[in-house]
Write a protein that holds these residues in place. Structure first.
Motif, PDB file in Angstrom:
ATOM      1  N   MET A   1     -26.932   9.293  48.898  1.00 32.96           N
ATOM      2  CA  MET A   1     -26.842   8.615  47.613  1.00 32.96           C
ATOM      3  C   MET A   1     -25.653   7.664  47.637  1.00 32.96           C
ATOM      4  O   MET A   1     -24.542   8.046  47.991  1.00 32.96           O
ATOM      5  N   ILE A   2     -25.902   6.449  47.274  1.00 25.31           N
ATOM      6  CA  ILE A   2     -24.839   5.459  47.179  1.00 25.31           C
ATOM      7  C   ILE A   2     -24.425   5.366  45.723  1.00 25.31           C
ATOM      8  O   ILE A   2     -25.252   5.229  44.837  1.00 25.31           O
ATOM      9  N   LEU A   3     -23.126   5.476  45.484  1.00 19.02           N
ATOM     10  CA  LEU A   3     -22.612   5.393  44.112  1.00 19.02           C
ATOM     11  C   LEU A   3     -22.546   3.933  43.683  1.00 19.02           C
ATOM     12  O   LEU A   3     -22.022   3.081  44.400  1.00 19.02           O
ATOM     13  N   SER A   4     -23.054   3.650  42.500  1.00 13.65           N
ATOM     14  CA  SER A   4     -23.007   2.280  41.984  1.00 13.65           C
ATOM     15  C   SER A   4     -21.565   1.920  41.629  1.00 13.65           C
ATOM     16  O   SER A   4     -20.699   2.790  41.491  1.00 13.65           O
ATOM     17  N   GLU A   5     -21.342   0.638  41.465  1.00  9.53           N
ATOM     18  CA  GLU A   5     -20.007   0.171  41.054  1.00  9.53           C
ATOM     19  C   GLU A   5     -19.613   0.779  39.709  1.00  9.53           C
ATOM     20  O   GLU A   5     -18.475   1.186  39.501  1.00  9.53           O
ATOM     21  N   ALA A   6     -20.577   0.847  38.797  1.00  9.60           N
ATOM     22  CA  ALA A   6     -20.301   1.405  37.463  1.00  9.60           C
ATOM     23  C   ALA A   6     -19.938   2.886  37.568  1.00  9.60           C
ATOM     24  O   ALA A   6     -19.009   3.357  36.885  1.00  9.60           O
ATOM     25  N   THR A   7     -20.642   3.617  38.434  1.00 14.30           N
ATOM     26  CA  THR A   7     -20.345   5.040  38.615  1.00 14.30           C
ATOM     27  C   THR A   7     -18.967   5.208  39.231  1.00 14.30           C
ATOM     28  O   THR A   7     -18.169   6.041  38.777  1.00 14.30           O
TER      29      THR A   7
END
Length: 163
Positions: free
Chosen positions: A1-7
């Motif tokens: 899972m790649i974390l989004s910038e917002a996350t």
């Protein structure tokens, strides 16, 4: 899972609350953020959190599995956690759980076919004087849950779904 910038930005705000050598203290907040964004915490998400907080994945998994507020698989739009700890059991908690199983047509830990309701058993919710109690979506405490009140809640939520 790649974390989004917002996350990552949300994680950064939580981590900033702790000293640099104690970033792992933000694990519960990070789990809550992932669950809020995705509806549950997958094993992949646990690994992403572990990488972000520089801690072993098993340590994140231990937190995820210890607390019943973290969903480890997708749940319905409305999650009912019915307390069946002894004080609630003595005042009808198990009966309330069985009533909901029949009413929703799912066993404990099941989700209705339409994906609207998930039914779970819960340990103490800290409201023994109001037993039987249940928590809806980990946020709304419902007290003195008679069969009538349970039916009204289910009917109201079903009606809201149809609107």
């Amino acid at each position: 899972m790649i974390l989004s910038e917002a996350t990552r930005a949300r994680f950064d705000r939580e981590v900033a609350k702790y000293p640099a050598d104690q970033v792992q203290s933000a694990v519960m907040a990070c789990l809550a953020i992932v669950q809020q964004e995705q509806g549950y915490v997958s094993v992949e998400a646990e690994h992403a959190i572990a990488d972000y907080l520089r801690m072993p994945p098993i340590a994140v998994h231990e937190v995820t599995t210890f607390y019943n507020m973290y969903n480890q698989r997708p749940t319905g739009r409305y999650k009912f956690n019915v307390c069946t700890n002894l004080p609630c059991q003595l005042r009808g908690g198990l009966d309330a759980l069985h009533h909901l199983e029949k009413r929703l047509g799912v066993p404990m830990n099941g989700t209705t076919e339409d994906g609207v309701f998930t039914l779970q058993q819960s340990e103490c919710l800290g409201a023994c004087a109001d037993a039987p109690v249940m928590l809806v979506n980990d946020r709304t405490m419902c007290s003195f849950m008679s069969h009538d009140k349970l039916d009204q809640l289910v009917d109201g939520l079903k009606k809201a779904e149809q609107s």
